[in-house]
Design a protein around this motif. Structure first.
Motif, PDB file in Angstrom:
ATOM      1  N   GLN A  13       9.832  37.335  -9.496  1.00  0.00           N
ATOM      2  CA  GLN A  13       9.911  38.802  -9.553  1.00  0.00           C
ATOM      3  C   GLN A  13       9.999  39.416  -8.160  1.00  0.00           C
ATOM      4  O   GLN A  13      10.738  40.373  -7.946  1.00  0.00           O
ATOM      5  N   ARG A  14       9.253  38.858  -7.207  1.00  0.00           N
ATOM      6  CA  ARG A  14       9.296  39.373  -5.829  1.00  0.00           C
ATOM      7  C   ARG A  14      10.679  39.191  -5.232  1.00  0.00           C
ATOM      8  O   ARG A  14      11.252  40.118  -4.647  1.00  0.00           O
ATOM      9  N   LYS A  15      11.257  38.011  -5.407  1.00  0.00           N
ATOM     10  CA  LYS A  15      12.591  37.750  -4.863  1.00  0.00           C
ATOM     11  C   LYS A  15      13.655  38.548  -5.608  1.00  0.00           C
ATOM     12  O   LYS A  15      14.649  38.967  -5.010  1.00  0.00           O
ATOM     13  N   LEU A  16      13.446  38.765  -6.903  1.00  0.00           N
ATOM     14  CA  LEU A  16      14.380  39.561  -7.692  1.00  0.00           C
ATOM     15  C   LEU A  16      14.459  40.992  -7.159  1.00  0.00           C
ATOM     16  O   LEU A  16      15.538  41.578  -7.102  1.00  0.00           O
ATOM     17  N   LYS A  17      13.315  41.520  -6.735  1.00  0.00           N
ATOM     18  CA  LYS A  17      13.269  42.877  -6.165  1.00  0.00           C
ATOM     19  C   LYS A  17      13.664  42.896  -4.686  1.00  0.00           C
ATOM     20  O   LYS A  17      13.833  43.961  -4.105  1.00  0.00           O
ATOM     21  N   GLU A  39       1.097  32.608  -4.950  1.00  0.00           N
ATOM     22  CA  GLU A  39       2.422  32.009  -5.107  1.00  0.00           C
ATOM     23  C   GLU A  39       2.408  30.487  -4.988  1.00  0.00           C
ATOM     24  O   GLU A  39       3.253  29.812  -5.556  1.00  0.00           O
ATOM     25  N   LYS A  40       1.444  29.942  -4.258  1.00  0.00           N
ATOM     26  CA  LYS A  40       1.317  28.489  -4.152  1.00  0.00           C
ATOM     27  C   LYS A  40       0.539  27.901  -5.330  1.00  0.00           C
ATOM     28  O   LYS A  40       0.452  26.690  -5.479  1.00  0.00           O
ATOM     29  N   GLY A  41      -0.046  28.774  -6.144  1.00  0.00           N
ATOM     30  CA  GLY A  41      -0.828  28.308  -7.280  1.00  0.00           C
ATOM     31  C   GLY A  41      -2.246  27.910  -6.892  1.00  0.00           C
ATOM     32  O   GLY A  41      -2.946  27.271  -7.667  1.00  0.00           O
ATOM     33  N   GLU A  42      -2.671  28.296  -5.706  1.00  0.00           N
ATOM     34  CA  GLU A  42      -4.016  27.952  -5.237  1.00  0.00           C
ATOM     35  C   GLU A  42      -5.068  28.928  -5.741  1.00  0.00           C
ATOM     36  O   GLU A  42      -6.259  28.646  -5.682  1.00  0.00           O
ATOM     37  N   LEU A  43      -4.635  30.097  -6.188  1.00  0.00           N
ATOM     38  CA  LEU A  43      -5.562  31.151  -6.566  1.00  0.00           C
ATOM     39  C   LEU A  43      -5.156  31.732  -7.909  1.00  0.00           C
ATOM     40  O   LEU A  43      -3.984  32.019  -8.147  1.00  0.00           O
ATOM     41  N   ASN A  44      -6.125  31.889  -8.771  1.00  0.00           N
ATOM     42  CA  ASN A  44      -5.911  32.564 -10.047  1.00  0.00           C
ATOM     43  C   ASN A  44      -6.401  33.995  -9.857  1.00  0.00           C
ATOM     44  O   ASN A  44      -7.604  34.227  -9.782  1.00  0.00           O
ATOM     45  N   PRO A  45      -5.498  34.966  -9.761  1.00  0.00           N
ATOM     46  CA  PRO A  45      -5.898  36.322  -9.367  1.00  0.00           C
ATOM     47  C   PRO A  45      -6.661  37.061 -10.471  1.00  0.00           C
ATOM     48  O   PRO A  45      -6.525  36.766 -11.655  1.00  0.00           O
ATOM     49  N   HIS A  46      -7.448  38.052 -10.024  1.00  0.00           N
ATOM     50  CA  HIS A  46      -8.137  38.942 -10.947  1.00  0.00           C
ATOM     51  C   HIS A  46      -7.101  39.806 -11.654  1.00  0.00           C
ATOM     52  O   HIS A  46      -6.002  40.027 -11.154  1.00  0.00           O
ATOM     53  N   LEU A  47      -7.472  40.331 -12.797  1.00  0.00           N
ATOM     54  CA  LEU A  47      -6.563  41.172 -13.563  1.00  0.00           C
ATOM     55  C   LEU A  47      -6.165  42.414 -12.768  1.00  0.00           C
ATOM     56  O   LEU A  47      -5.013  42.848 -12.814  1.00  0.00           O
ATOM     57  N   GLN A  48      -7.096  42.962 -12.003  1.00  0.00           N
ATOM     58  CA  GLN A  48      -6.791  44.150 -11.187  1.00  0.00           C
ATOM     59  C   GLN A  48      -5.703  43.828 -10.164  1.00  0.00           C
ATOM     60  O   GLN A  48      -4.798  44.621  -9.940  1.00  0.00           O
ATOM     61  N   THR A  49      -5.764  42.655  -9.561  1.00  0.00           N
ATOM     62  CA  THR A  49      -4.750  42.233  -8.588  1.00  0.00           C
ATOM     63  C   THR A  49      -3.395  42.082  -9.277  1.00  0.00           C
ATOM     64  O   THR A  49      -2.369  42.510  -8.747  1.00  0.00           O
ATOM     65  N   VAL A  50      -3.406  41.512 -10.467  1.00  0.00           N
ATOM     66  CA  VAL A  50      -2.168  41.347 -11.227  1.00  0.00           C
ATOM     67  C   VAL A  50      -1.574  42.714 -11.542  1.00  0.00           C
ATOM     68  O   VAL A  50      -0.361  42.918 -11.440  1.00  0.00           O
ATOM     69  N   LYS A  51      -2.421  43.675 -11.925  1.00  0.00           N
ATOM     70  CA  LYS A  51      -1.948  45.029 -12.222  1.00  0.00           C
ATOM     71  C   LYS A  51      -1.324  45.667 -10.986  1.00  0.00           C
ATOM     72  O   LYS A  51      -0.273  46.316 -11.075  1.00  0.00           O
ATOM     73  N   LEU A  52      -1.947  45.504  -9.834  1.00  0.00           N
ATOM     74  CA  LEU A  52      -1.398  46.049  -8.582  1.00  0.00           C
ATOM     75  C   LEU A  52      -0.029  45.436  -8.271  1.00  0.00           C
ATOM     76  O   LEU A  52       0.913  46.148  -7.895  1.00  0.00           O
ATOM     77  N   LEU A  53       0.069  44.117  -8.423  1.00  0.00           N
ATOM     78  CA  LEU A  53       1.332  43.427  -8.146  1.00  0.00           C
ATOM     79  C   LEU A  53       2.417  43.884  -9.130  1.00  0.00           C
ATOM     80  O   LEU A  53       3.556  44.140  -8.724  1.00  0.00           O
ATOM     81  N   ALA A  54       2.067  43.999 -10.389  1.00  0.00           N
ATOM     82  CA  ALA A  54       3.041  44.421 -11.401  1.00  0.00           C
ATOM     83  C   ALA A  54       3.520  45.846 -11.137  1.00  0.00           C
ATOM     84  O   ALA A  54       4.716  46.147 -11.245  1.00  0.00           O
ATOM     85  N   THR A  55       2.598  46.723 -10.779  1.00  0.00           N
ATOM     86  CA  THR A  55       2.972  48.107 -10.476  1.00  0.00           C
ATOM     87  C   THR A  55       3.905  48.166  -9.284  1.00  0.00           C
ATOM     88  O   THR A  55       4.920  48.876  -9.304  1.00  0.00           O
TER      89      THR A  55
END
Length: 185
Positions: A13-17, A39-55
């Motif tokens: 998604q980041r590269k697509l944008k 992005e390396k799969g080392e961290l499972n982000p919190h839902l709030q972080t996912v929401k920020l990234l999606a926004t």
């Protein structure tokens, strides 16, 4: 199941944008290091972080998170149980160990990749076991002392079938030893 993860989805998604990690960090106020670790799969982000990234990427949260549908998983387990368990009927009804799994495989192989893989393995194993049984029956009649070969075929097939029923339900994997690949991909 598809091999998808939040790491792959975020990179895509980041590269697509057309954003760099730094640009995404500025837009979200999530540190660059955190984005790199996600992005390396080392961290499972919190839902709030996912929401920020999606926004920041102007996408839905569901486009980043892959949520398994529990109903779909239950349905898959039931089909796998049926596909792996039904050949046991072949012990009482001749050729049901091949024909019914073959029918189920033909019917379900287009629905999901897992049905195709398991169905092909089951049918190949059942054809192989049927051939072994016929050969052991011929050997029983023609070769003295072939009784043990004849007796070993049925318990071997039952043990392998039961082991695969359990394995398919628990881990969605199967292993049928000695199978001749009659039906190839």
């Amino acid at each position: 199941m598809e091999d998808r993860s939040i790491a792959k989805n975020l990179v895509y998604q980041r590269k697509l944008k057309g954003y760099t990690q730094e640009e995404l960090s500025e837009r979200t106020h999530v540190t660059i290091r955190t984005i790199q670790r996600i992005e390396k799969g080392e961290l499972n982000p919190h839902l709030q972080t996912v929401k920020l990234l999606a926004t920041a990427l102007e996408i839905e949260v569901d486009d980043l998170l892959i949520l398994e549908d529990p109903k779909e998983e239950t349905i898959q387990k039931k089909w796998l149980l049926l596909m792996h368990g039904i050949p046991i009927l072949g012990l009482g009804i001749p050729l049901c160990n091949i024909l019914i799994p073959l029918f189920l495989w033909i019917h379900k192989r287009e629905d999901h990749k897992i049905y195709d893989i398991h169905g092909r393995a089951i049918v190949n194993f059942q054809i192989t076991i049927t051939i072994l049984f016929v050969l052991s029956l011929i050997a029983l009649v023609t070769i003295p002392g072939a009784f043990f070969f004849f007796i070993a075929v049925i318990p071997f097939s039952i043990i392998v079938m039961i082991k695969n029923v359990i394995s398919a339900i628990n881990s969605q994997k199967c292993y049928y030893p000695l199978s001749i690949p009659f039906i190839k991909k």
